[in-house]
Design a protein around this motif. Structure first.
Motif, PDB file in Angstrom:
ATOM      1  N   LEU A  51      17.445  -2.596 -11.464  1.00  0.00           N
ATOM      2  CA  LEU A  51      17.131  -3.754 -11.101  1.00  0.00           C
ATOM      3  C   LEU A  51      17.783  -4.870 -11.795  1.00  0.00           C
ATOM      4  O   LEU A  51      18.321  -5.775 -11.285  1.00  0.00           O
ATOM      5  N   LEU A  52      17.888  -4.854 -13.180  1.00  0.00           N
ATOM      6  CA  LEU A  52      18.735  -5.966 -13.861  1.00  0.00           C
ATOM      7  C   LEU A  52      19.975  -6.017 -13.612  1.00  0.00           C
ATOM      8  O   LEU A  52      20.628  -7.020 -13.423  1.00  0.00           O
ATOM      9  N   HIS A  53      20.782  -4.922 -13.394  1.00  0.00           N
ATOM     10  CA  HIS A  53      21.913  -4.504 -12.867  1.00  0.00           C
ATOM     11  C   HIS A  53      22.289  -5.161 -11.690  1.00  0.00           C
ATOM     12  O   HIS A  53      23.145  -6.089 -11.288  1.00  0.00           O
ATOM     13  N   GLU A  54      21.478  -5.088 -10.603  1.00  0.00           N
ATOM     14  CA  GLU A  54      21.582  -5.483  -9.314  1.00  0.00           C
ATOM     15  C   GLU A  54      21.107  -7.351  -9.245  1.00  0.00           C
ATOM     16  O   GLU A  54      21.960  -8.062  -8.344  1.00  0.00           O
ATOM     17  N   LEU A  55      20.491  -7.650 -10.058  1.00  0.00           N
ATOM     18  CA  LEU A  55      20.070  -9.019 -10.312  1.00  0.00           C
ATOM     19  C   LEU A  55      21.248  -9.659 -10.839  1.00  0.00           C
ATOM     20  O   LEU A  55      21.409 -10.655 -10.487  1.00  0.00           O
ATOM     21  N   GLY A  80      21.641  -6.047 -20.918  1.00  0.00           N
ATOM     22  CA  GLY A  80      20.943  -5.788 -22.416  1.00  0.00           C
ATOM     23  C   GLY A  80      20.076  -6.976 -22.867  1.00  0.00           C
ATOM     24  O   GLY A  80      19.034  -6.579 -23.262  1.00  0.00           O
ATOM     25  N   SER A  81      20.862  -8.008 -22.558  1.00  0.00           N
ATOM     26  CA  SER A  81      19.780  -9.323 -22.976  1.00  0.00           C
ATOM     27  C   SER A  81      18.598  -9.623 -22.223  1.00  0.00           C
ATOM     28  O   SER A  81      17.580  -9.900 -22.818  1.00  0.00           O
ATOM     29  N   LEU A  82      18.926  -9.385 -20.738  1.00  0.00           N
ATOM     30  CA  LEU A  82      17.580  -9.373 -20.126  1.00  0.00           C
ATOM     31  C   LEU A  82      16.499  -8.306 -20.304  1.00  0.00           C
ATOM     32  O   LEU A  82      15.483  -8.702 -20.507  1.00  0.00           O
ATOM     33  N   ARG A  83      16.969  -7.256 -20.734  1.00  0.00           N
ATOM     34  CA  ARG A  83      16.314  -6.071 -20.915  1.00  0.00           C
ATOM     35  C   ARG A  83      15.308  -6.249 -22.140  1.00  0.00           C
ATOM     36  O   ARG A  83      14.165  -6.303 -22.379  1.00  0.00           O
ATOM     37  N   GLN A  84      16.149  -6.936 -23.117  1.00  0.00           N
ATOM     38  CA  GLN A  84      15.795  -7.343 -24.511  1.00  0.00           C
ATOM     39  C   GLN A  84      14.414  -8.293 -24.273  1.00  0.00           C
ATOM     40  O   GLN A  84      13.485  -8.124 -25.074  1.00  0.00           O
ATOM     41  N   GLU A  85      14.517  -9.352 -23.562  1.00  0.00           N
ATOM     42  CA  GLU A  85      13.704 -10.563 -23.358  1.00  0.00           C
ATOM     43  C   GLU A  85      12.623  -9.847 -22.746  1.00  0.00           C
ATOM     44  O   GLU A  85      11.224 -10.458 -23.079  1.00  0.00           O
ATOM     45  N   LEU A  86      12.567  -8.881 -21.777  1.00  0.00           N
ATOM     46  CA  LEU A  86      11.569  -8.574 -20.899  1.00  0.00           C
ATOM     47  C   LEU A  86      10.637  -7.551 -21.731  1.00  0.00           C
ATOM     48  O   LEU A  86       9.656  -7.482 -21.454  1.00  0.00           O
TER      49      LEU A  86
END
Length: 88
Positions: A51-55, A80-86
């Motif tokens: 999902l993050l990849h496609e976003l 990776g940054s988005l995943r870490q924040e989530l």
């Protein structure tokens, strides 16, 4: 989505598979929920990463107005940054 689209090698093993897709015109993200070979449910971590990849592709096209969204080192750093924040 259903089972992951995939291709197989001449030995019958999976050569490649698609976890998700992004279509720019209709802004549609599709995530495939079942593995290509066994049809098992895809792991939550894999679904989140897809999902993050496609976003990130969506952000590139719609927010940054890029004509291409390439899989560069920076692209994967953003995921990776988005995943870490989530996951804080």
């Amino acid at each position: 989505g259903g089972k992951q689209p995939h291709s197989t090698s001449s030995r019958g093993t999976i050569a490649s598979k698609i976890y998700g897709t992004y279509r720019t015109l209709g802004c549609t993200i599709t995530l495939y929920k079942h593995t290509a070979k066994t049809g098992k449910v895809v792991a939550n971590k894999t679904t989140l990463d897809t999902l993050l990849h496609e976003l990130c592709h969506h952000f590139d096209y719609k927010l940054l107005n890029l004509s291409e969204s390439k899989h560069t080192a920076g692209f994967y750093k953003r995921i990776g940054s988005l995943r870490q924040e989530l996951l804080k």
